[in-house]
Design a protein around this motif. Structure first.
Motif, PDB file in Angstrom:
ATOM      1  N   GLU A  17       0.850  -1.189   0.000  1.00  0.00           N
ATOM      2  CA  GLU A  17       0.000   0.000   0.000  1.00  0.00           C
ATOM      3  C   GLU A  17       0.879   1.230   0.000  1.00  0.00           C
ATOM      4  OE1 GLU A  17      -2.395   0.028   3.500  1.00  0.00           O
ATOM      5  OE2 GLU A  17      -0.779   0.762   4.797  1.00  0.00           O
ATOM      6  N   ILE A  18       0.352   2.313  -0.580  1.00  0.00           N
ATOM      7  CA  ILE A  18       1.045   3.603  -0.531  1.00  0.00           C
ATOM      8  C   ILE A  18       0.756   4.214   0.832  1.00  0.00           C
ATOM      9  CG2 ILE A  18       1.252   5.895  -1.540  1.00  0.00           C
ATOM     10  CD1 ILE A  18       0.423   4.728  -4.201  1.00  0.00           C
ATOM     11  N   ALA A  19       1.786   4.254   1.684  1.00  0.00           N
ATOM     12  CA  ALA A  19       1.605   4.758   3.044  1.00  0.00           C
ATOM     13  C   ALA A  19       1.637   6.271   3.104  1.00  0.00           C
ATOM     14  CB  ALA A  19       2.681   4.165   3.961  1.00  0.00           C
ATOM     15  N   LYS A  20       2.344   6.898   2.132  1.00  0.00           N
ATOM     16  CA  LYS A  20       2.460   8.369   2.111  1.00  0.00           C
ATOM     17  C   LYS A  20       2.772   8.795   0.700  1.00  0.00           C
ATOM     18  CE  LYS A  20       6.278  10.286   3.370  1.00  0.00           C
ATOM     19  NZ  LYS A  20       7.478  10.762   4.118  1.00  0.00           N
ATOM     20  N   LEU A  21       2.178   9.919   0.270  1.00  0.00           N
ATOM     21  CA  LEU A  21       2.494  10.475  -1.051  1.00  0.00           C
ATOM     22  C   LEU A  21       2.314  11.986  -0.987  1.00  0.00           C
ATOM     23  CD1 LEU A  21       3.260   9.705  -3.968  1.00  0.00           C
ATOM     24  CD2 LEU A  21       0.824   9.787  -4.523  1.00  0.00           C
ATOM     25  N   THR A  22       3.407  12.715  -1.177  1.00  0.00           N
ATOM     26  CA  THR A  22       3.364  14.177  -1.160  1.00  0.00           C
ATOM     27  C   THR A  22       4.073  14.711  -2.387  1.00  0.00           C
ATOM     28  OG1 THR A  22       5.415  14.362   0.122  1.00  0.00           O
ATOM     29  CG2 THR A  22       3.351  14.234   1.362  1.00  0.00           C
ATOM     30  N   SER A  36       6.150   6.791   0.575  1.00  0.00           N
ATOM     31  CA  SER A  36       6.625   5.523   1.111  1.00  0.00           C
ATOM     32  C   SER A  36       5.643   4.418   0.758  1.00  0.00           C
ATOM     33  CB  SER A  36       6.824   5.598   2.629  1.00  0.00           C
ATOM     34  OG  SER A  36       5.589   5.856   3.281  1.00  0.00           O
ATOM     35  N   ILE A  37       6.195   3.231   0.561  1.00  0.00           N
ATOM     36  CA  ILE A  37       5.424   2.021   0.280  1.00  0.00           C
ATOM     37  C   ILE A  37       5.528   1.102   1.490  1.00  0.00           C
ATOM     38  CG2 ILE A  37       5.430  -0.119  -1.080  1.00  0.00           C
ATOM     39  CD1 ILE A  37       4.175   2.019  -2.657  1.00  0.00           C
ATOM     40  N   ARG A  38       4.390   0.548   1.940  1.00  0.00           N
ATOM     41  CA  ARG A  38       4.401  -0.432   3.027  1.00  0.00           C
ATOM     42  C   ARG A  38       4.151  -1.830   2.460  1.00  0.00           C
ATOM     43  NH1 ARG A  38       0.640   1.422   6.136  1.00  0.00           N
ATOM     44  NH2 ARG A  38       1.900   2.295   7.824  1.00  0.00           N
ATOM     45  N   ASN A  47      14.981  -6.819  -3.375  1.00  0.00           N
ATOM     46  CA  ASN A  47      15.354  -6.038  -4.568  1.00  0.00           C
ATOM     47  C   ASN A  47      14.158  -5.324  -5.191  1.00  0.00           C
ATOM     48  OD1 ASN A  47      18.064  -6.971  -4.381  1.00  0.00           O
ATOM     49  ND2 ASN A  47      17.471  -8.870  -5.409  1.00  0.00           N
ATOM     50  N   ALA A  48      13.346  -4.738  -4.350  1.00  0.00           N
ATOM     51  CA  ALA A  48      12.151  -4.043  -4.854  1.00  0.00           C
ATOM     52  C   ALA A  48      12.534  -2.696  -5.471  1.00  0.00           C
ATOM     53  CB  ALA A  48      11.139  -3.835  -3.735  1.00  0.00           C
ATOM     54  N   VAL A  49      11.819  -2.322  -6.513  1.00  0.00           N
ATOM     55  CA  VAL A  49      12.025  -1.055  -7.213  1.00  0.00           C
ATOM     56  C   VAL A  49      10.652  -0.479  -7.534  1.00  0.00           C
ATOM     57  CG1 VAL A  49      12.904   0.071  -9.295  1.00  0.00           C
ATOM     58  CG2 VAL A  49      14.199  -1.798  -8.241  1.00  0.00           C
ATOM     59  N   VAL A  71      12.383  -5.403   1.574  1.00  0.00           N
ATOM     60  CA  VAL A  71      11.331  -4.838   2.427  1.00  0.00           C
ATOM     61  C   VAL A  71      10.625  -5.976   3.161  1.00  0.00           C
ATOM     62  CG1 VAL A  71       9.349  -3.295   2.551  1.00  0.00           C
ATOM     63  CG2 VAL A  71      10.987  -3.058   0.657  1.00  0.00           C
ATOM     64  N   SER A  72      10.772  -6.015   4.468  1.00  0.00           N
ATOM     65  CA  SER A  72      10.121  -7.042   5.273  1.00  0.00           C
ATOM     66  C   SER A  72       8.630  -6.754   5.392  1.00  0.00           C
ATOM     67  CB  SER A  72      10.742  -7.100   6.672  1.00  0.00           C
ATOM     68  OG  SER A  72      12.123  -7.394   6.589  1.00  0.00           O
ATOM     69  N   GLU A  73       7.887  -7.759   5.849  1.00  0.00           N
ATOM     70  CA  GLU A  73       6.449  -7.582   6.049  1.00  0.00           C
ATOM     71  C   GLU A  73       6.204  -6.489   7.081  1.00  0.00           C
ATOM     72  OE1 GLU A  73       2.440 -10.176   7.200  1.00  0.00           O
ATOM     73  OE2 GLU A  73       4.443 -11.085   7.327  1.00  0.00           O
ATOM     74  N   ASN A  74       5.245  -5.594   6.767  1.00  0.00           N
ATOM     75  CA  ASN A  74       4.857  -4.454   7.607  1.00  0.00           C
ATOM     76  C   ASN A  74       5.928  -3.358   7.677  1.00  0.00           C
ATOM     77  OD1 ASN A  74       2.276  -5.440   8.321  1.00  0.00           O
ATOM     78  ND2 ASN A  74       3.218  -6.780   9.865  1.00  0.00           N
ATOM     79  N   GLU A  75       6.962  -3.484   6.897  1.00  0.00           N
ATOM     80  CA  GLU A  75       8.006  -2.461   6.865  1.00  0.00           C
ATOM     81  C   GLU A  75       7.707  -1.455   5.757  1.00  0.00           C
ATOM     82  OE1 GLU A  75      12.701  -2.849   7.376  1.00  0.00           O
ATOM     83  OE2 GLU A  75      12.036  -3.448   5.373  1.00  0.00           O
ATOM     84  N   ARG A  76       8.171  -0.207   5.959  1.00  0.00           N
ATOM     85  CA  ARG A  76       8.028   0.844   4.949  1.00  0.00           C
ATOM     86  C   ARG A  76       9.354   1.072   4.240  1.00  0.00           C
ATOM     87  NH1 ARG A  76       4.645   6.132   6.937  1.00  0.00           N
ATOM     88  NH2 ARG A  76       2.789   5.101   7.788  1.00  0.00           N
ATOM     89  N   ALA A  77       9.260   1.503   2.983  1.00  0.00           N
ATOM     90  CA  ALA A  77      10.435   1.923   2.220  1.00  0.00           C
ATOM     91  C   ALA A  77      10.127   3.260   1.561  1.00  0.00           C
ATOM     92  CB  ALA A  77      10.805   0.873   1.174  1.00  0.00           C
TER      93      ALA A  77
END
Length: 245
Positions: A17-22, A36-38, A47-49, A71-77
């Motif tokens: 999910e998109i956790a934040k977008l500005t 950020s992506i969760r 190796n997410a992009v 990116v682990s589960e429940n982690e944000r990037a």
């Protein structure tokens, strides 16, 4: 004898999910999209992009990919994109196409998830008020053109370069002026040399002043081209020939 069978329950589909977008996008300027992506599970990814496609020629991404890493589960990037917005871009929400590509460590397969958010583009900023202090000059004279420059936005500007652009019957041997910094609501007066040729005729005309500056985030932008009205008189008047200041 009875045969025995064993079933394997597949994991649910991988989700994000998109956790934040500005965004800080203004028509005619470079800006940023950040977010950020969760990883909402059920497994970690490697190796997410994240990639961007605006599908809009007026919104140009300087780089289309932003690495997210593992990116682990429940982690944000976190991610960010530098965007150049064309002049006269409509002020409204604009659609984006975002996609997350990743590796599933349990299968080594690559997969992609898609998102279609919108971001706002704000109207072009005025930045400056440019007001001429002297506008009447006589034929066949060398003069000083004075203009007052005021910062009408809320952001400080630095390394401002102003250049006078002339065409017949005007010329300038001192067409440039520099301003080290100009804060919100601050103003300065700058001067330019302006020669009216002997071939000129009485008229109302204009000269252009191109002004660029560096924003506090380090981006150099062209603020605008300002038209300064000039009246050319037939009879000799008292011209302002004070030394440049």
């Amino acid at each position: 004898s009875k045969s025995l069978t064993a079933g394997v329950t597949p994991l649910p589909a991988q989700t994000f999910e998109i956790a934040k977008l500005t965004s800080s996008l203004f028509a005619g300027e470079p800006g940023d999209i950040e977010g950020s992506i969760r990883n909402t599970g059920p497994t970690a990814v490697e190796n997410a992009v994240i990639s961007i496609d605006t599908s809009n020629p007026r919104l140009e991404a300087m780089e289309r990919d932003s690495p997210l890493g593992d990116v682990s589960e429940n982690e944000r990037a976190e991610f960010s994109f530098d965007i150049r917005v064309a002049e006269e871009t409509t002020s409204k929400p604009h659609p984006l196409n975002l996609s997350v590509r990743y590796e599933d460590p349990s299968t080594d397969n690559r997969a992609t998830k898609f998102f279609s958010p919108t971001i706002d583009v704000h109207p072009e900023r005025d930045w400056l008020s440019v007001v001429p202090q002297t506008t009447r000059f006589s034929i066949d004279t060398e003069n000083i053109l004075r203009i007052r420059i005021e910062n009408v936005e809320s952001q400080r500007l630095r390394d401002m370069q102003a250049r006078l652009e002339t065409s017949a019957p005007f010329e300038s041997e001192a067409p440039q002026a520099y301003i080290a910094e100009l804060g919100p609501s601050e103003s300065v007066t700058r001067t330019f040399g302006l020669t009216v040729s002997e071939d000129a005729v009485p008229t109302d005309a204009a000269v252009a002043v191109n002004i660029s500056a560096t924003r506090m985030d380090g981006e150099t932008i062209h603020l605008d081209t300002y038209q300064v009205p000039i009246t050319v008189d037939a009879e000799s008047t008292t011209s302002d020939t004070t030394l440049f200041g």
